[in-house]
Scaffold this motif. Structure first.
Motif, PDB file in Angstrom:
ATOM      1  N   PHE A 242       0.835  -1.195   0.000  1.00  0.00           N
ATOM      2  CA  PHE A 242       0.000   0.000   0.000  1.00  0.00           C
ATOM      3  C   PHE A 242       0.877   1.255   0.000  1.00  0.00           C
ATOM      4  O   PHE A 242       0.700   2.187  -0.756  1.00  0.00           O
ATOM      5  N   ARG A 243       1.878   1.231   0.885  1.00  0.00           N
ATOM      6  CA  ARG A 243       2.786   2.363   1.002  1.00  0.00           C
ATOM      7  C   ARG A 243       3.606   2.528  -0.281  1.00  0.00           C
ATOM      8  O   ARG A 243       3.842   3.657  -0.735  1.00  0.00           O
ATOM      9  N   VAL A 244       3.999   1.425  -0.855  1.00  0.00           N
ATOM     10  CA  VAL A 244       4.743   1.478  -2.122  1.00  0.00           C
ATOM     11  C   VAL A 244       3.946   2.250  -3.160  1.00  0.00           C
ATOM     12  O   VAL A 244       4.450   3.149  -3.830  1.00  0.00           O
ATOM     13  N   ILE A 245       2.694   1.893  -3.226  1.00  0.00           N
ATOM     14  CA  ILE A 245       1.881   2.517  -4.273  1.00  0.00           C
ATOM     15  C   ILE A 245       1.590   3.972  -3.967  1.00  0.00           C
ATOM     16  O   ILE A 245       1.782   4.860  -4.800  1.00  0.00           O
ATOM     17  N   VAL A 246       1.121   4.250  -2.755  1.00  0.00           N
ATOM     18  CA  VAL A 246       0.671   5.606  -2.443  1.00  0.00           C
ATOM     19  C   VAL A 246       1.833   6.578  -2.326  1.00  0.00           C
ATOM     20  O   VAL A 246       1.789   7.685  -2.849  1.00  0.00           O
ATOM     21  N   VAL A 247       2.922   6.167  -1.678  1.00  0.00           N
ATOM     22  CA  VAL A 247       4.020   7.107  -1.438  1.00  0.00           C
ATOM     23  C   VAL A 247       5.041   7.107  -2.564  1.00  0.00           C
ATOM     24  O   VAL A 247       5.558   8.154  -2.936  1.00  0.00           O
ATOM     25  N   HIS A 248       5.306   5.938  -3.142  1.00  0.00           N
ATOM     26  CA  HIS A 248       6.387   5.887  -4.130  1.00  0.00           C
ATOM     27  C   HIS A 248       5.889   5.938  -5.571  1.00  0.00           C
ATOM     28  O   HIS A 248       6.467   6.634  -6.400  1.00  0.00           O
ATOM     29  N   ALA A 249       4.845   5.210  -5.871  1.00  0.00           N
ATOM     30  CA  ALA A 249       4.418   5.150  -7.268  1.00  0.00           C
ATOM     31  C   ALA A 249       3.519   6.329  -7.648  1.00  0.00           C
ATOM     32  O   ALA A 249       3.696   6.952  -8.699  1.00  0.00           O
ATOM     33  N   LEU A 250       2.578   6.646  -6.779  1.00  0.00           N
ATOM     34  CA  LEU A 250       1.564   7.642  -7.132  1.00  0.00           C
ATOM     35  C   LEU A 250       2.148   9.001  -7.547  1.00  0.00           C
ATOM     36  O   LEU A 250       1.743   9.547  -8.573  1.00  0.00           O
ATOM     37  N   PRO A 251       3.101   9.561  -6.794  1.00  0.00           N
ATOM     38  CA  PRO A 251       3.600  10.884  -7.181  1.00  0.00           C
ATOM     39  C   PRO A 251       4.142  10.902  -8.599  1.00  0.00           C
ATOM     40  O   PRO A 251       3.985  11.892  -9.322  1.00  0.00           O
ATOM     41  N   ASN A 252       4.770   9.829  -9.025  1.00  0.00           N
ATOM     42  CA  ASN A 252       5.314   9.789 -10.369  1.00  0.00           C
ATOM     43  C   ASN A 252       4.258   9.512 -11.425  1.00  0.00           C
ATOM     44  O   ASN A 252       4.474   9.745 -12.612  1.00  0.00           O
ATOM     45  N   ALA A 253       3.105   8.991 -10.970  1.00  0.00           N
ATOM     46  CA  ALA A 253       2.038   8.700 -11.918  1.00  0.00           C
ATOM     47  C   ALA A 253       1.068   9.874 -12.039  1.00  0.00           C
ATOM     48  O   ALA A 253       0.111   9.816 -12.796  1.00  0.00           O
ATOM     49  N   LEU A 254       1.343  10.937 -11.274  1.00  0.00           N
ATOM     50  CA  LEU A 254       0.358  12.032 -11.208  1.00  0.00           C
ATOM     51  C   LEU A 254       0.105  12.701 -12.561  1.00  0.00           C
ATOM     52  O   LEU A 254      -1.033  13.051 -12.874  1.00  0.00           O
ATOM     53  N   ALA A 255       1.164  12.889 -13.350  1.00  0.00           N
ATOM     54  CA  ALA A 255       0.994  13.669 -14.579  1.00  0.00           C
ATOM     55  C   ALA A 255      -0.127  13.133 -15.470  1.00  0.00           C
ATOM     56  O   ALA A 255      -1.062  13.872 -15.796  1.00  0.00           O
ATOM     57  N   PRO A 256      -0.071  11.875 -15.871  1.00  0.00           N
ATOM     58  CA  PRO A 256      -1.167  11.386 -16.725  1.00  0.00           C
ATOM     59  C   PRO A 256      -2.516  11.410 -16.014  1.00  0.00           C
ATOM     60  O   PRO A 256      -3.544  11.678 -16.640  1.00  0.00           O
ATOM     61  N   ILE A 257      -2.503  11.177 -14.707  1.00  0.00           N
ATOM     62  CA  ILE A 257      -3.777  11.161 -13.972  1.00  0.00           C
ATOM     63  C   ILE A 257      -4.405  12.548 -13.985  1.00  0.00           C
ATOM     64  O   ILE A 257      -5.601  12.708 -14.251  1.00  0.00           O
ATOM     65  N   ILE A 258      -3.576  13.560 -13.723  1.00  0.00           N
ATOM     66  CA  ILE A 258      -4.095  14.934 -13.718  1.00  0.00           C
ATOM     67  C   ILE A 258      -4.653  15.294 -15.083  1.00  0.00           C
ATOM     68  O   ILE A 258      -5.718  15.908 -15.206  1.00  0.00           O
ATOM     69  N   ASN A 259      -3.947  14.866 -16.114  1.00  0.00           N
ATOM     70  CA  ASN A 259      -4.426  15.117 -17.462  1.00  0.00           C
ATOM     71  C   ASN A 259      -5.833  14.577 -17.674  1.00  0.00           C
ATOM     72  O   ASN A 259      -6.715  15.275 -18.172  1.00  0.00           O
ATOM     73  N   VAL A 260      -6.020  13.348 -17.281  1.00  0.00           N
ATOM     74  CA  VAL A 260      -7.325  12.726 -17.485  1.00  0.00           C
ATOM     75  C   VAL A 260      -8.391  13.386 -16.616  1.00  0.00           C
ATOM     76  O   VAL A 260      -9.531  13.608 -17.055  1.00  0.00           O
ATOM     77  N   ILE A 261      -7.998  13.746 -15.375  1.00  0.00           N
ATOM     78  CA  ILE A 261      -8.979  14.402 -14.501  1.00  0.00           C
ATOM     79  C   ILE A 261      -9.435  15.713 -15.126  1.00  0.00           C
ATOM     80  O   ILE A 261     -10.640  16.010 -15.184  1.00  0.00           O
ATOM     81  N   ALA A 262      -8.488  16.500 -15.646  1.00  0.00           N
ATOM     82  CA  ALA A 262      -8.848  17.791 -16.226  1.00  0.00           C
ATOM     83  C   ALA A 262      -9.779  17.597 -17.429  1.00  0.00           C
ATOM     84  O   ALA A 262     -10.771  18.309 -17.586  1.00  0.00           O
ATOM     85  N   LEU A 263      -9.445  16.614 -18.247  1.00  0.00           N
ATOM     86  CA  LEU A 263     -10.307  16.341 -19.406  1.00  0.00           C
ATOM     87  C   LEU A 263     -11.721  16.016 -18.960  1.00  0.00           C
ATOM     88  O   LEU A 263     -12.705  16.475 -19.531  1.00  0.00           O
ATOM     89  N   ASN A 264     -11.812  15.221 -17.901  1.00  0.00           N
ATOM     90  CA  ASN A 264     -13.139  14.815 -17.436  1.00  0.00           C
ATOM     91  C   ASN A 264     -13.875  15.952 -16.753  1.00  0.00           C
ATOM     92  O   ASN A 264     -15.095  16.031 -16.809  1.00  0.00           O
ATOM     93  N   LEU A 265     -13.116  16.847 -16.103  1.00  0.00           N
ATOM     94  CA  LEU A 265     -13.770  18.029 -15.528  1.00  0.00           C
ATOM     95  C   LEU A 265     -14.377  18.857 -16.651  1.00  0.00           C
ATOM     96  O   LEU A 265     -15.494  19.373 -16.537  1.00  0.00           O
ATOM     97  N   ALA A 266     -13.645  18.993 -17.750  1.00  0.00           N
ATOM     98  CA  ALA A 266     -14.175  19.732 -18.893  1.00  0.00           C
ATOM     99  C   ALA A 266     -15.453  19.063 -19.377  1.00  0.00           C
ATOM    100  O   ALA A 266     -16.435  19.722 -19.711  1.00  0.00           O
ATOM    101  N   TYR A 267     -15.432  17.737 -19.374  1.00  0.00           N
ATOM    102  CA  TYR A 267     -16.631  17.026 -19.800  1.00  0.00           C
ATOM    103  C   TYR A 267     -17.800  17.315 -18.855  1.00  0.00           C
ATOM    104  O   TYR A 267     -18.946  17.436 -19.276  1.00  0.00           O
ATOM    105  N   LEU A 268     -17.501  17.461 -17.560  1.00  0.00           N
ATOM    106  CA  LEU A 268     -18.567  17.722 -16.592  1.00  0.00           C
ATOM    107  C   LEU A 268     -19.259  19.046 -16.896  1.00  0.00           C
ATOM    108  O   LEU A 268     -20.439  19.220 -16.636  1.00  0.00           O
ATOM    109  N   VAL A 269     -18.499  20.016 -17.429  1.00  0.00           N
ATOM    110  CA  VAL A 269     -19.109  21.308 -17.753  1.00  0.00           C
ATOM    111  C   VAL A 269     -19.851  21.229 -19.076  1.00  0.00           C
ATOM    112  O   VAL A 269     -20.959  21.734 -19.222  1.00  0.00           O
TER     113      VAL A 269
END
Lengths: 333, 518
Positions: A242-269
């Motif tokens: 759990f710690r591996v994923i949340v503390v070590h992997a997640l920060p480096n995976a943020l870029a693509p995730i943020i991209n998708v979140i922003a796209l979906n927020l646009a879709y929400l509007v």
């Protein structure tokens, strides 16, 4: 940090160009629709004289190019014009509606846009944490029964048309077990609690639509990183998965995730049109549908500009955030 | 001469006629006595973001219902049983030639802002319709008034250009609302009328909330709810859904597709009436082959009317008889011989016209009325048996009214009907009027039309209008296969009196005034 600023400015400039192109396309396509405002509003009463009178009043008899530039200059000076419907009725009543007055498109759009933003916000507050959690857990327990169930569930909800999801939710949450009201008619002087309760079903519908994309991107981005040597190192050190994923992997995976979140927020509007109609939610989508029906070009144009601007801004935000979250992009060589 | 018209007094005497015309399902045995209290919540289709309290612009159900049926009043009112009574007018008199009308106005009436109602208000409200540049739908009615005079504070005299016996009926038109003089614009902006309910909150195209005024001249006969909340729901599924889930107590325009579901719900009642709304196939009788009366007759016998009612209206209607006068009209000729589907007769008339077979185009689009294209195809099938081959031309819905109607020799069309015979005939069947979609030139018919207009004697008018209906039915140039019902639904929490108005949907658009909590 200068490069980020530069990127933002350049992207904003491109965004304005995009908006301009969008406005040309919208204007052309609305003009290509058969019939115009005069014919739509008169219906059976569309005698040639009545049509000519309304076209004269609204300036619809001017050439399309003139009308487009009149409108464009208006927008550049912050005046979105007067909706045809309002202009027509004030012509009936014989009173003038001024710039920015009661009949102006801006005044008509503002409360509706606020409602749409509210709905988008509620949906985002539900869907973003939900899909992140689901995604992280799916990465953690990948290929388990849980992973498959979440995948099947979210994929089937994104594959169904929105109105179908809406009616399924109404059936289960409003008819069979009346938890939420099936009508989302919110209005200005409503208390926050009432407003939230009324907004819940459309927000849940939108959540079902956008969750799959965000959740799967989270899962994929994390799993992608799990094969990297530094993750292996962390695991060898004996850190819990759990710690591996949340503390070590997640920060480096943020870029693509943020991209998708922003796209979906646009879709929400922008993607709320059908949902608003089904739930009678007085947002911009409902206004958009009503306006297209009567070929009210100023309102349609303004709605489209808002939708396009939302997409452009949220995409820009996505890029900026992914740059900031990635040191390599922050300091380009 | 004191003159008070009674819309359907005669029809009432012949109770059989009533039974045949009013399809109201009054199955619920004992209806409670009306009592005050409760909030009426409705989901109403036909709302637009451009809605305003300007009666001149009212054309869709939302504003028709809340304009003259809730917030504002007219001079006269048609009751649920079809009788004409005074609303803001107490009573009225006419000169023998029906040209000069004197209205005595109600005293002690105030607008929602406290201004007392009087003669000036009426005159100014009427003049709104003929003002420079005003595009009022009621302009033809008001422009027929040549002189307006205030006799006293509560009496006015209107002089018409030509006698019109129906004039008090026309004053019940939903466009002709009474506004406070000198503050019309404010009244239009805020909805200041004399009606039973005053506007609390109005968001055009979204929602209207009204509250009952204290002390109203209709106390004891109408206005039972404490408040009225109407939500604009143009989407049919959402509207039915709102009723099914109890979000609203009444909805208009029932979606026939889910009618069985509504009927299966014990808490919901469907109420329907046959009014004047009718669907037509007008032919231009000055264009061949429709110039030949036998061709027209052949086409009258070649249509299966009952089949259209069953399949196009799904039974929610009544067969028509090729004249535009409906059961909600005062002088509806219910005894008139019904045109039936008869291919042999059609063939006979075709022979009389000197033809063995006939091939014609029929232009249709669902813009004319819902199901118009299907109706044309049914017509095509039934006419085939009579040797008439109809080629159904499917026209574009957009621009239908400007490119097809009044232009193509034979097409599909609809009429919502008019409150009076003269109004209906003079809108679409008088020679030379802009909406005459058939150009039927029959001297006798046109003469009767003018005679009836100025005739005050009710019996004579009945004769005139019955003859006109018979003439049209026999030789006229418009096929009128069916009347479409107004079909609305309500929750059983609501109840109403024994009659339901059939001029418009929702109990003559006066549900907020006439209904109460069961």
């Amino acid at each position: 940090m200068h490069s980020v600023l530069f990127i933002v400015i350049r992207r904003l400039g491109l965004g304005v160009l995009t908006l301009f192109a969008v406005s040309v396309m919208i204007f052309l396509s609305v003009n290509m629709l058969p019939g115009d405002f005069a014919e739509a509003i008169l219906g059976q009463g569309a005698t040639p004289e009545a049509i000519a009178a309304i076209r004269e009043d609204l300036g619809l008899n001017k050439p399309a190019v003139t009308r487009y530039f009149d409108w464009l200059f208006g927008v550049l000076t912050g005046d979105f014009g007067t909706s045809f419907a309002q202009a027509n009725f004030s012509a009936f009543a014989g009173e003038a509606t001024g710039k920015g007055g009661i009949g102006s498109v801006a005044a008509q759009l503002e409360p509706r846009f606020m409602n749409t933003l509210f709905l988008a916000m509620v949906s985002a507050l539900i869907s973003v944490p939900l899909s992140l959690t689901l995604g992280i857990l799916a990465a953690l327990f990948r290929n388990s029964a849980y992973d498959r169930a979440v995948n099947i569930g979210t994929l089937s909800s994104i594959s169904s048309p929105e109105f179908f999801l809406a009616y399924v939710l109404i059936l289960f949450l409003a008819v069979l077990t009346p938890i939420f009201p099936s009508l989302s008619n919110i209005y200005a002087d409503m208390s926050m609690a009432d407003r939230l309760e009324r907004t819940m079903l459309p927000a849940l519908t939108l959540t079902l639509v956008v969750t799959a994309h965000m959740m799967r991107m989270t899962r994929a981005a994390i799993i992608n990183l799990l094969a990297s040597p530094y993750i292996e190192m962390a695991r060898l050190k004996g850190i819990s998965p759990f710690r591996v994923i949340v503390v070590h992997a997640l920060p480096n995976a943020l870029a693509p995730i943020i991209n998708v979140i922003a796209l979906n927020l646009a879709y929400l509007v922008t993607g709320v049109v059908v949902v608003e109609v089904v739930f009678v939610y007085p947002g911009i989508g409902q206004l958009f549908v009503d306006s297209v029906k009567i070929r009210d070009i100023p309102v349609v144009q303004a709605c489209c500009l808002i939708f396009a601007a939302a997409y452009i801004l949220l995409n820009l935000m996505a890029d900026v955030l992914s740059i900031i979250s990635n040191p390599r992009l922050r300091h380009p060589k | 001469m004191r003159y008070q018209m009674n819309r359907r007094g005669v029809l009432k005497a012949g109770a059989a006629t009533m039974a045949a015309t009013a399809l109201t399902p009054l199955a619920t045995a004992a209806r409670s006595e009306p009592s005050r209290g409760g909030d009426l919540r409705m989901g109403i289709a036909g709302a637009n973001t451009s809605d305003s309290w300007d009666g001149r612009t009212h054309s869709d159900s939302f504003m028709i219902m809340h304009g003259h049926g809730c917030v504002f009043d007219c001079l006269t009112e048609v009751t649920a049983s079809g009788e004409l009574i005074g609303e803001l007018a107490e009573n009225w008199e006419a000169s023998p030639d029906a040209k000069v009308w004197t209205f005595n106005l109600r005293k002690d009436v105030t607008f929602h802002n406290g201004k007392p109602f009087g003669a000036d208000d009426v005159l100014e409200s009427l003049m709104m319709h003929t003002a420079e540049g005003a595009k009022s739908a009621a302009k033809p009615i008001v422009s027929a008034i040549q002189g307006m005079e205030k006799l006293t504070d509560h009496q006015i005299q209107l002089t018409l250009a030509a006698g019109n016996a129906d004039f008090p009926y026309l004053m019940s038109d939903y466009h002709i609302l009474m506004y406070p003089a000198g503050m019309v614009e404010e009244a239009i902006a805020n909805g200041i009328g004399t009606g039973l309910y005053k506007v609390e909150n109005f968001d055009p195209g979204v929602r209207l909330v009204c509250s009952r005024v204290d002390g109203h001249y209709k106390d004891g006969r109408a206005g039972w709810f404490d408040s009225v909340e109407s939500i604009a729901i143009n989407d049919a599924s959402a509207r039915m859904n709102a009723l099914m889930t109890g979000e609203v107590d009444a909805v208009n325009r029932v979606d026939f597709k889910i009618e069985t579901l509504l009927r299966a719900n014990p808490n919901i009642e469907i109420f329907e009436v046959t009014g004047n709304q009718h669907f037509t196939f007008p032919m231009l009788t000055n264009v061949d082959p429709f110039t030949d009366v036998h061709v027209r007759k052949a086409l009258k016998y070649a249509v299966n009317r009952q089949e259209m009612v069953d399949k196009i209206l799904l039974g929610h209607g009544k067969i028509g008889n090729d004249h535009p006068i409906g059961p909600a009209n005062q002088y509806y000729h219910s005894e008139l011989e019904q045109l039936e589907y008869d291919p042999d007769k059609a063939r006979f008339h075709l022979k009389e016209a000197g033809m063995d077979s006939l091939a014609i185009d029929l232009s249709a689009s669902d813009a004319a009325f819902p199901g118009a294209v299907d109706a044309a195809q049914l017509y095509q099938a039934s006419a085939e048996a009579a040797g008439i081959s109809i080629n159904v031309v499917q026209e574009a819905a957009d621009g239908y009214w400007s490119n097809v109607w009044l232009k193509k020799p034979w097409c599909a069309c609809y009429w919502s009907g008019r409150a009076t015979e003269d109004w209906m005939f003079s809108t679409a069947y008088e020679l030379g009027v802009p909406w005459n979609d058939n150009h039927w030139d029959n001297q006798r018919f046109q003469d009767l039309l003018f005679e009836g207009r100025a005739e005050l004697d009710s019996d004579r008018r009945r004769e005139i209008y019955h003859e006109m209906q018979a003439l049209m039915s026999a030789e006229g140039g418009t096929i009128i296969p069916m009347y479409a019902n107004y079909v609305d639904a309500n929750s059983t929490k609501l109840t109403h009196g024994p009659d339901l108005g059939n001029l418009w949907q929702m109990d003559g658009s006066r549900i907020a005034e006439r209904w109460w909590m069961a």
